[in-house]
Design a protein around this motif. Structure first.
Motif, PDB file in Angstrom:
ATOM      1  N   TRP A 113      -3.119  15.690   5.809  1.00 21.77           N
ATOM      2  CA  TRP A 113      -1.681  16.720   4.974  1.00 21.77           C
ATOM      3  C   TRP A 113      -0.060  15.795   5.267  1.00 21.77           C
ATOM      4  CZ3 TRP A 113       2.234  19.995   7.669  1.00 21.77           C
ATOM      5  CH2 TRP A 113       3.145  20.187   6.939  1.00 21.77           C
ATOM      6  N   VAL A 114      -0.024  15.389   4.402  1.00 20.25           N
ATOM      7  CA  VAL A 114       0.988  13.912   3.839  1.00 20.25           C
ATOM      8  C   VAL A 114       2.332  15.028   3.536  1.00 20.25           C
ATOM      9  CG1 VAL A 114       2.179  11.865   3.372  1.00 20.25           C
ATOM     10  CG2 VAL A 114      -0.649  12.282   3.524  1.00 20.25           C
ATOM     11  N   PRO A 115       3.057  15.536   4.512  1.00 15.92           N
ATOM     12  CA  PRO A 115       4.482  16.040   4.659  1.00 15.92           C
ATOM     13  C   PRO A 115       5.552  14.978   4.189  1.00 15.92           C
ATOM     14  CG  PRO A 115       3.874  15.175   6.948  1.00 15.92           C
ATOM     15  CD  PRO A 115       2.948  14.903   6.303  1.00 15.92           C
ATOM     16  N   ILE A 116       5.563  14.582   2.519  1.00 18.59           N
ATOM     17  CA  ILE A 116       6.985  13.857   2.548  1.00 18.59           C
ATOM     18  C   ILE A 116       8.032  15.014   2.171  1.00 18.59           C
ATOM     19  CG2 ILE A 116       5.384  12.207   1.698  1.00 18.59           C
ATOM     20  CD1 ILE A 116       5.771  13.288  -1.077  1.00 18.59           C
ATOM     21  N   ARG A 117       9.136  14.196   2.333  1.00 17.06           N
ATOM     22  CA  ARG A 117      10.700  15.078   2.158  1.00 17.06           C
ATOM     23  C   ARG A 117      10.211  15.129   0.672  1.00 17.06           C
ATOM     24  NH1 ARG A 117      14.556  11.166   5.134  1.00 17.06           N
ATOM     25  NH2 ARG A 117      13.911  11.548   7.527  1.00 17.06           N
ATOM     26  N   PRO A 118      11.369  16.184   0.289  1.00 14.46           N
ATOM     27  CA  PRO A 118      11.099  17.147  -0.840  1.00 14.46           C
ATOM     28  C   PRO A 118      11.613  16.037  -1.709  1.00 14.46           C
ATOM     29  CG  PRO A 118      11.852  18.816   0.115  1.00 14.46           C
ATOM     30  CD  PRO A 118      11.335  18.004   1.618  1.00 14.46           C
ATOM     31  N   GLY A 119      11.617  16.139  -2.727  1.00 15.02           N
ATOM     32  CA  GLY A 119      12.116  15.255  -3.918  1.00 15.02           C
ATOM     33  C   GLY A 119      11.988  13.586  -4.132  1.00 15.02           C
ATOM     34  N   THR A 120      10.912  13.089  -2.690  1.00  8.79           N
ATOM     35  CA  THR A 120      10.567  11.818  -2.410  1.00  8.79           C
ATOM     36  C   THR A 120       8.671  11.308  -3.317  1.00  8.79           C
ATOM     37  OG1 THR A 120       8.787  12.330  -0.390  1.00  8.79           O
ATOM     38  CG2 THR A 120      11.900  11.757  -0.578  1.00  8.79           C
ATOM     39  N   ASP A 121       8.694  12.130  -4.092  1.00  6.43           N
ATOM     40  CA  ASP A 121       7.821  12.142  -4.903  1.00  6.43           C
ATOM     41  C   ASP A 121       7.245  10.750  -5.558  1.00  6.43           C
ATOM     42  OD1 ASP A 121       8.276  14.758  -4.646  1.00  6.43           O
ATOM     43  OD2 ASP A 121       5.796  14.984  -4.867  1.00  6.43           O
ATOM     44  N   SER A 122       8.550  10.522  -6.546  1.00  2.60           N
ATOM     45  CA  SER A 122       8.581   9.460  -6.854  1.00  2.60           C
ATOM     46  C   SER A 122       8.187   7.642  -6.283  1.00  2.60           C
ATOM     47  CB  SER A 122       9.573   8.955  -7.960  1.00  2.60           C
ATOM     48  OG  SER A 122      10.293  10.893  -9.016  1.00  2.60           O
ATOM     49  N   ALA A 123       9.346   8.008  -4.876  1.00  3.82           N
ATOM     50  CA  ALA A 123       9.022   6.605  -4.100  1.00  3.82           C
ATOM     51  C   ALA A 123       7.435   6.913  -3.153  1.00  3.82           C
ATOM     52  CB  ALA A 123      10.266   6.569  -3.163  1.00  3.82           C
ATOM     53  N   LEU A 124       7.199   7.603  -3.671  1.00  5.49           N
ATOM     54  CA  LEU A 124       5.779   7.647  -2.691  1.00  5.49           C
ATOM     55  C   LEU A 124       5.201   7.100  -3.310  1.00  5.49           C
ATOM     56  CD1 LEU A 124       3.958   8.363  -0.812  1.00  5.49           C
ATOM     57  CD2 LEU A 124       3.266  10.618  -2.347  1.00  5.49           C
ATOM     58  N   ALA A 125       4.852   7.182  -5.319  1.00  2.00           N
ATOM     59  CA  ALA A 125       3.708   6.570  -6.848  1.00  2.00           C
ATOM     60  C   ALA A 125       4.323   5.412  -6.715  1.00  2.00           C
ATOM     61  CB  ALA A 125       4.331   7.073  -7.597  1.00  2.00           C
ATOM     62  N   LEU A 126       5.821   4.983  -6.178  1.00  2.00           N
ATOM     63  CA  LEU A 126       6.096   3.553  -6.457  1.00  2.00           C
ATOM     64  C   LEU A 126       5.644   2.910  -5.117  1.00  2.00           C
ATOM     65  CD1 LEU A 126       9.294   4.085  -8.220  1.00  2.00           C
ATOM     66  CD2 LEU A 126       7.084   3.498  -9.277  1.00  2.00           C
ATOM     67  N   GLY A 127       5.617   3.357  -4.120  1.00  2.00           N
ATOM     68  CA  GLY A 127       5.258   2.456  -3.005  1.00  2.00           C
ATOM     69  C   GLY A 127       2.701   2.498  -2.991  1.00  2.00           C
ATOM     70  N   MET A 128       2.748   3.429  -3.799  1.00  2.00           N
ATOM     71  CA  MET A 128       1.134   3.270  -4.291  1.00  2.00           C
ATOM     72  C   MET A 128       1.049   2.348  -4.776  1.00  2.00           C
ATOM     73  SD  MET A 128       0.571   7.627  -3.441  1.00  2.00           S
ATOM     74  CE  MET A 128      -1.208   7.541  -3.865  1.00  2.00           C
ATOM     75  N   VAL A 129       1.512   2.445  -6.053  1.00  2.58           N
ATOM     76  CA  VAL A 129       1.302   1.308  -7.313  1.00  2.58           C
ATOM     77  C   VAL A 129       1.515   0.347  -6.861  1.00  2.58           C
ATOM     78  CG1 VAL A 129       2.532   0.519  -9.081  1.00  2.58           C
ATOM     79  CG2 VAL A 129       1.451   2.628  -8.914  1.00  2.58           C
ATOM     80  N   ASN A 130       2.479  -0.205  -5.993  1.00  2.24           N
ATOM     81  CA  ASN A 130       3.182  -1.517  -5.538  1.00  2.24           C
ATOM     82  C   ASN A 130       2.422  -2.260  -3.987  1.00  2.24           C
ATOM     83  OD1 ASN A 130       5.191  -3.803  -4.423  1.00  2.24           O
ATOM     84  ND2 ASN A 130       5.219  -3.173  -2.867  1.00  2.24           N
ATOM     85  N   VAL A 131       1.551  -1.177  -3.559  1.00  5.59           N
ATOM     86  CA  VAL A 131       0.906  -1.441  -2.987  1.00  5.59           C
ATOM     87  C   VAL A 131      -0.842  -2.024  -3.565  1.00  5.59           C
ATOM     88  CG1 VAL A 131      -1.486  -0.953  -1.404  1.00  5.59           C
ATOM     89  CG2 VAL A 131       1.278  -0.522  -1.171  1.00  5.59           C
ATOM     90  N   LEU A 132      -0.977  -1.521  -4.771  1.00  4.83           N
ATOM     91  CA  LEU A 132      -2.095  -1.610  -5.154  1.00  4.83           C
ATOM     92  C   LEU A 132      -2.543  -2.949  -6.134  1.00  4.83           C
ATOM     93  CD1 LEU A 132      -3.122   2.106  -6.640  1.00  4.83           C
ATOM     94  CD2 LEU A 132      -4.616   0.900  -4.657  1.00  4.83           C
TER      95      LEU A 132
END
Length: 124
Positions: free
Chosen positions: A71-90
């Motif tokens: 379970w990854v309990p991110i802060r509400p509203g940070t979904d976009s930052a998570l997605a962009l971070g994942m794309v950056n790593v990939l």
């Protein structure tokens, strides 16, 4: 909502038969949401029995998060930052992207110059 935009349907199916890891981001597919709840729940449960890992990204400890391997309990509203971070790593760290597809099937080559900077009109 993505399903309606992409192919005119509100129902998407998790490809649980072929998936080794399922990441649910902000949804409880197979646990608490969607029209095919029973079907999704059965397919996800069967996939987990055969070894599929379940990762749930959700600010709250939902029913899906409670049953997840992680379970990854991110802060509400940070979904976009998570997605962009994942794309950056990939793209930038691991280098997983289809350069041939980007070059031949998208406008990607016209957006970045050979110097690595965005292509811009000199007058503007």
């Amino acid at each position: 909502m993505y399903g309606e935009i992409a192919h005119g349907s509100f129902i998407e199916w998790v490809d649980a038969d072929l998936t080794k890891m399922l990441m649910l981001v902000g949804c409880g597919a197979g646990h608490e949401t969607y029209g095919g709840l029973g079907t999704d729940a059965r397919r996800i449960a069967e996939a987990r029995v055969r070894g599929m890992k379940l990762v749930v990204v959700d600010p709250r400890m939902s029913a899906a998060a409670a049953k997840a391997n992680e379970w990854v309990p991110i802060r509400p509203g940070t979904d976009s930052a998570l997605a962009l971070g994942m794309v950056n790593v990939l793209v930038n760290e691991i280098g997983i992207y289809d350069a041939k597809f980007i070059k031949k099937q998208t406008n990607g080559p016209y957006l970045v110059g050979t110097d690595g900077y965005y292509v811009r009109d000199k007058d503007s």
